[in-house]
Enzyme design. Structure first.
Site, PDB file in Angstrom:
ATOM      1  N   ASP A  17      25.437 -11.229   1.372  1.00 29.01           N
ATOM      2  CA  ASP A  17      24.504 -10.720   2.378  1.00 29.01           C
ATOM      3  C   ASP A  17      23.477  -9.834   1.666  1.00 29.01           C
ATOM      4  O   ASP A  17      23.457  -9.770   0.430  1.00 29.01           O
ATOM      5  CB  ASP A  17      25.254  -9.951   3.481  1.00 29.01           C
ATOM      6  CG  ASP A  17      25.779  -8.603   2.997  1.00 29.01           C
ATOM      7  OD1 ASP A  17      25.887  -8.404   1.759  1.00 29.01           O
ATOM      8  OD2 ASP A  17      26.071  -7.736   3.842  1.00 29.01           O
ATOM      9  N   TYR A  76      27.179 -17.712   4.742  1.00 27.54           N
ATOM     10  CA  TYR A  76      27.620 -16.312   4.732  1.00 27.54           C
ATOM     11  C   TYR A  76      28.772 -16.080   5.727  1.00 27.54           C
ATOM     12  O   TYR A  76      29.827 -15.538   5.371  1.00 27.54           O
ATOM     13  CB  TYR A  76      26.450 -15.352   5.047  1.00 27.54           C
ATOM     14  CG  TYR A  76      26.970 -13.993   5.420  1.00 27.54           C
ATOM     15  CD1 TYR A  76      27.423 -13.117   4.423  1.00 27.54           C
ATOM     16  CD2 TYR A  76      27.129 -13.606   6.748  1.00 27.54           C
ATOM     17  CE1 TYR A  76      27.998 -11.897   4.753  1.00 27.54           C
ATOM     18  CE2 TYR A  76      27.700 -12.398   7.088  1.00 27.54           C
ATOM     19  CZ  TYR A  76      28.126 -11.550   6.083  1.00 27.54           C
ATOM     20  OH  TYR A  76      28.704 -10.357   6.403  1.00 27.54           O
ATOM     21  N   GLU A  86      30.596 -11.161  13.315  1.00 30.11           N
ATOM     22  CA  GLU A  86      29.567 -11.639  12.392  1.00 30.11           C
ATOM     23  C   GLU A  86      28.381 -12.245  13.146  1.00 30.11           C
ATOM     24  O   GLU A  86      27.237 -12.052  12.766  1.00 30.11           O
ATOM     25  CB  GLU A  86      30.146 -12.668  11.410  1.00 30.11           C
ATOM     26  CG  GLU A  86      31.173 -12.100  10.428  1.00 30.11           C
ATOM     27  CD  GLU A  86      30.570 -11.076   9.467  1.00 30.11           C
ATOM     28  OE1 GLU A  86      29.341 -11.012   9.331  1.00 30.11           O
ATOM     29  OE2 GLU A  86      31.358 -10.320   8.854  1.00 30.11           O
ATOM     30  N   GLY A 146      19.320 -10.413  22.452  1.00 23.51           N
ATOM     31  CA  GLY A 146      18.266 -11.328  22.014  1.00 23.51           C
ATOM     32  C   GLY A 146      18.794 -12.521  21.234  1.00 23.51           C
ATOM     33  O   GLY A 146      20.005 -12.705  21.107  1.00 23.51           O
ATOM     34  N   TYR A 147      17.887 -13.299  20.714  1.00 22.08           N
ATOM     35  CA  TYR A 147      18.239 -14.510  19.943  1.00 22.08           C
ATOM     36  C   TYR A 147      19.375 -15.276  20.644  1.00 22.08           C
ATOM     37  O   TYR A 147      20.480 -15.389  20.123  1.00 22.08           O
ATOM     38  CB  TYR A 147      18.635 -14.149  18.505  1.00 22.08           C
ATOM     39  CG  TYR A 147      17.537 -13.470  17.727  1.00 22.08           C
ATOM     40  CD1 TYR A 147      16.547 -14.224  17.095  1.00 22.08           C
ATOM     41  CD2 TYR A 147      17.481 -12.077  17.639  1.00 22.08           C
ATOM     42  CE1 TYR A 147      15.522 -13.603  16.388  1.00 22.08           C
ATOM     43  CE2 TYR A 147      16.447 -11.452  16.936  1.00 22.08           C
ATOM     44  CZ  TYR A 147      15.484 -12.214  16.315  1.00 22.08           C
ATOM     45  OH  TYR A 147      14.478 -11.599  15.615  1.00 22.08           O
ATOM     46  N   GLN A 167      21.633 -10.677  13.767  1.00 18.20           N
ATOM     47  CA  GLN A 167      20.261 -10.147  13.894  1.00 18.20           C
ATOM     48  C   GLN A 167      20.255  -8.802  14.618  1.00 18.20           C
ATOM     49  O   GLN A 167      19.283  -8.423  15.236  1.00 18.20           O
ATOM     50  CB  GLN A 167      19.381 -11.138  14.668  1.00 18.20           C
ATOM     51  CG  GLN A 167      18.657 -12.120  13.774  1.00 18.20           C
ATOM     52  CD  GLN A 167      19.077 -13.553  14.079  1.00 18.20           C
ATOM     53  OE1 GLN A 167      20.051 -13.791  14.767  1.00 18.20           O
ATOM     54  NE2 GLN A 167      18.346 -14.494  13.549  1.00 18.20           N
ATOM     55  N   THR A 168      21.364  -8.097  14.508  1.00 23.13           N
ATOM     56  CA  THR A 168      21.507  -6.856  15.272  1.00 23.13           C
ATOM     57  C   THR A 168      22.076  -5.764  14.369  1.00 23.13           C
ATOM     58  O   THR A 168      22.935  -6.044  13.539  1.00 23.13           O
ATOM     59  CB  THR A 168      22.485  -7.089  16.451  1.00 23.13           C
ATOM     60  OG1 THR A 168      22.015  -8.208  17.200  1.00 23.13           O
ATOM     61  CG2 THR A 168      22.592  -5.896  17.354  1.00 23.13           C
ATOM     62  N   CYS A 184      25.614  -0.539 -15.326  1.00 24.63           N
ATOM     63  CA  CYS A 184      24.501  -1.030 -14.504  1.00 24.63           C
ATOM     64  C   CYS A 184      23.253  -1.225 -15.359  1.00 24.63           C
ATOM     65  O   CYS A 184      22.650  -0.265 -15.838  1.00 24.63           O
ATOM     66  CB  CYS A 184      24.225  -0.045 -13.366  1.00 24.63           C
ATOM     67  SG  CYS A 184      22.869  -0.568 -12.313  1.00 24.63           S
ATOM     68  N   CYS A 191      22.549   6.726  -7.666  1.00 31.02           N
ATOM     69  CA  CYS A 191      22.825   6.360  -9.071  1.00 31.02           C
ATOM     70  C   CYS A 191      23.499   7.492  -9.840  1.00 31.02           C
ATOM     71  O   CYS A 191      24.358   7.249 -10.681  1.00 31.02           O
ATOM     72  CB  CYS A 191      21.541   5.983  -9.784  1.00 31.02           C
ATOM     73  SG  CYS A 191      20.752   4.551  -9.066  1.00 31.02           S
ATOM     74  N   CYS A 243      27.098   7.413  -9.200  1.00 35.72           N
ATOM     75  CA  CYS A 243      27.665   6.075  -9.034  1.00 35.72           C
ATOM     76  C   CYS A 243      28.697   5.767 -10.128  1.00 35.72           C
ATOM     77  O   CYS A 243      28.399   5.870 -11.313  1.00 35.72           O
ATOM     78  CB  CYS A 243      26.534   5.054  -9.080  1.00 35.72           C
ATOM     79  SG  CYS A 243      27.139   3.363  -9.103  1.00 35.72           S
TER      80      CYS A 243
END
Ligand code: SF4
Length: 351
Positions: A137, A119, A36, A80-81, A41-42, A207, A198, A201
């Site tokens: 998310d 999250y 997680e 990164g980050y 950010q990946t 929906c 859709c 689905c």
């Protein structure tokens, strides 16, 4: 309705969900946590090899806690980050030194750890310990906003609260791990951002976004409205002598003016006749769409935004059910409506 949705999602998961992830079904909280944090950010494709290298090098949280900083940062290189990596080490050492290497097993303790937000805490709590916490998310925001036709911006404080509450209500509390994975996979493979499936689905009948033809307007994001570059793809859908038009809402540019069926996307799409036909089929079940033309790229600079887009002209032989309540304007009366300049420019060139 909520229970029905939960049951339908679980049923979809058993019968149709083919999405593979190396950490799917994983019960080790350390591995779930690691995956997680890497994915925060990946993209999955990039994060995958990092996850595998980390697990191979540091199979347990104690191994990670005992590693030297340099080696861990080297392994993180390219992701990164770096704050994520710093927090990872910090938390691994707290768990190793203060909790004997045992990952905490309550939501409140997990969420109190450095670098773990609601999250990630919900993901670890549910996947590792099957605790009844719903993950929220981007996939979950999108799926719920469409299923319930909610237009509260998902990036607003009110929106975050509203969707978190709703997600918790829809959660299958006895099967939190399975359910959380199911709704995220459903968002990633069926209820996709620009191209939701859709037409096939299994949740279409319940929906609200679909029955109100709002799918492509949801979810709403405050930040998108402030974005500098926006891609507008207008579907000019003609049925006999009428065309589908929509009145624009007040939250955005061109307030109260009319436009055609809009698909706004974050990035450019390379349309051709086949992809446009396929899109109409997936969105509305229109299987005999006749794509008449796709305009060249058109641009309009507004004070704070650059609008770019294309017009896709289509004729259909019957009106799909979820568009039957939409406004079908006779072509001969089109000029009675006020359109933004972006559309008028197109209409002037093409009439
Ligand atoms: Fe998503 Fe479309 Fe299914 Fe609704 S009908 S849940 S919008 S894929």
């Amino acid at each position: 309705m909520k229970q029905n949705i939960t049951a339908l999602l679980m049923d979809w998961n058993i019968r149709f969900n083919k999405r593979q992830m190396p950490w799917k079904g994983e019960k080790d909280p350390y591995k779930i946590w690691l995956s997680e944090i890497i994915l925060q950010q990946t993209r999955v494709e990039q994060g995958l090899s990092y996850y595998e290298r980390f697990i191979a090098t540091y199979p347990t949280i104690t191994d990670l806690a005992n590693a030297n900083d340099e080696a861990v940062f080297k392994l993180w290189e390219g992701l990164g980050y770096y704050n994520r990596c710093k927090n990872l080490l910090h938390t691994a050492r707290i768990i190793s030194n203060e909790l004997d290497g045992n990952f905490p097993n309550t939501y409140d303790t997990i969420v109190s750890l450095k670098g773990i937000g609601p999250y990630t805490a919900a993901a670890i709590s549910s996947f590792a310990f099957n605790l009844p916490y719903a993950v929220v998310d981007g996939n979950v925001f999108r799926v719920l906003s469409r299923l319930f036709a909610i237009d509260t911006p998902i990036d607003s404080t009110v929106g975050k609260q509203q969707f978190t509450l709703l997600a918790q209500e829809v959660l299958d509390k006895k099967n939190a791990a399975l359910y959380n994975q199911a709704i995220m996979d459903f968002g990633a493979t069926v209820c996709k951002p620009a191209n939701p499936q859709c037409n096939t689905c299994p949740l279409q009948a319940v929906c609200k976004g679909y029955s109100k033809a709002l799918v492509n307007k949801l979810p709403v994001k405050e930040k998108v409205l402030l974005k500098k570059n926006r891609w507008f793809y207008y579907f000019i859908i003609q049925y006999k002598d009428s065309v589908l038009v929509e009145k624009r809402t007040s939250r955005d540019i061109w307030e109260n003016l009319y436009d055609f069926y809009l698909l706004e996307t974050a990035e450019q799409i390379a349309w051709n006749m086949a992809t446009a036909e396929q899109w109409l089929f997936q969105q509305f079940g229109i299987d005999k769409a006749n794509v008449l033309s796709i305009s060249p790229l058109q641009k309009q600079q507004l004070t704070h935004q650059l609008i770019k887009g294309q017009f896709i002209k289509v004729s259909i032989s019957s009106i799909p059910k979820n568009l039957s309540k939409s406004q079908w304007q006779p072509l001969k009366d089109l000029q009675q409506l006020a359109f933004p300049k972006f559309i008028n420019q197109y209409l002037e060139l093409n009439n």
